[in-house]
Scaffold this motif. Structure first.
Motif, mmCIF file in Angstrom:
data_model
loop_
_atom_site.group_PDB
_atom_site.id
_atom_site.type_symbol
_atom_site.label_atom_id
_atom_site.label_comp_id
_atom_site.label_asym_id
_atom_site.label_seq_id
_atom_site.Cartn_x
_atom_site.Cartn_y
_atom_site.Cartn_z
ATOM 1 N N LEU A 1 0.823 -1.211 0.000
ATOM 2 C CA LEU A 1 0.000 0.000 0.000
ATOM 3 C C LEU A 1 0.855 1.258 0.000
ATOM 4 O O LEU A 1 0.539 2.232 -0.700
ATOM 5 N N ASP A 2 1.945 1.270 0.748
ATOM 6 C CA ASP A 2 2.815 2.449 0.788
ATOM 7 C C ASP A 2 3.362 2.793 -0.598
ATOM 8 O O ASP A 2 3.467 3.969 -0.959
ATOM 9 N N GLU A 3 3.707 1.769 -1.389
ATOM 10 C CA GLU A 3 4.226 2.019 -2.738
ATOM 11 C C GLU A 3 3.134 2.561 -3.658
ATOM 12 O O GLU A 3 3.398 3.434 -4.491
ATOM 13 N N ALA A 4 1.923 2.052 -3.511
ATOM 14 C CA ALA A 4 0.818 2.553 -4.334
ATOM 15 C C ALA A 4 0.523 4.016 -3.996
ATOM 16 O O ALA A 4 0.280 4.833 -4.894
ATOM 17 N N LEU A 5 0.549 4.346 -2.704
ATOM 18 C CA LEU A 5 0.292 5.734 -2.306
ATOM 19 C C LEU A 5 1.410 6.655 -2.779
ATOM 20 O O LEU A 5 1.163 7.808 -3.150
ATOM 21 N N ALA A 6 2.648 6.149 -2.788
ATOM 22 C CA ALA A 6 3.763 6.950 -3.300
ATOM 23 C C ALA A 6 3.600 7.195 -4.794
ATOM 24 O O ALA A 6 3.849 8.303 -5.290
ATOM 25 N N ALA A 7 3.168 6.171 -5.538
ATOM 26 C CA ALA A 7 2.924 6.338 -6.971
ATOM 27 C C ALA A 7 1.820 7.354 -7.225
ATOM 28 O O ALA A 7 1.861 8.112 -8.200
#
Length: 204
Positions: A165-171
């Motif tokens: 989830l953290d990577e998706a939010l960063a994207a």
């Protein structure tokens, strides 16, 4: 003052094009905030089936399942028209939104949805289209999920990936995810993920 559809007069409505989608041309007028009726207007309306979009979320792994596929609407506006987006599909006249969600999750990502959580319904472009989107978050087990999916007879070529989830939010913050349904659902999940993890027995 609150208006209703009774405050819009359709003078004439003609279908200018009928294909997979439809284009109607309307002559209309509507009541004004200051009172009375406005002038006659000519408007084109892009007529679409309503859509269902689903963000699959694994609360145990705190990850989301996202899809990549080429979208024709992006080819003139960006260098990479392969959108990072959600499971999605159009609603046929005899279907319910939750039925579409389950069907499309299986077809597009090989996913079984455990629980479907409504986020909202919205009009993505009401200035020229009548489409309304039913947006959901779905709880899933993301273990082993991925690969290439889609229906060959519909020309679908969909790459499915599991994202922390953290990577998706960063994207999302970086602008790599730039379509409305994905933005809205990921922002919603950022607010509600901890509650969903706690309900699954894995939250802090």
């Amino acid at each position: 003052m609150t208006f209703t559809t009774a405050d819009v007069e359709i003078i004439q409505r003609d279908t200018a094009f009928q294909g997979f989608y439809r284009l109607d041309v309307l002559r209309l007028r509507h009541r004004l905030f200051a009172g009375g009726w406005g002038p006659e207007l000519r408007r084109e309306l892009f007529v679409r089936h309503d859509a269902v979009c689903v963000l699959p979320y694994d609360p145990v792994r705190n990850s989301v399942v996202l899809l990549e596929q080429m979208r024709i609407g992006a080819i003139d506006k960006c260098d990479n028209p392969w959108m990072i987006e959600l499971v999605a599909g159009l609603i046929d006249t005899d279907e319910q939104p939750d039925e579409v969600a389950h069907r499309e999750a299986e077809e597009e990502a090989g996913l079984q949805l455990r629980e479907l959580i409504p986020i909202t319904r919205y009009f993505p472009s009401p200035g020229g289209s009548n489409e309304r989107v039913h947006l959901y978050c779905a709880l899933v087990d993301s273990q082993g999920v991925g690969g290439i999916h889609g229906l060959q007879e519909e020309g679908e070529d969909i790459r499915v990936s599991v994202w922390p989830l953290d990577e998706a939010l960063a994207a999302l913050e970086q602008g790599r995810i730039d379509n409305a349904a994905s933005i809205i659902s990921l922002q919603w999940l950022a607010l509600h993920a901890e509650r969903l993890r706690q309900a699954a027995g894995v939250g802090q």
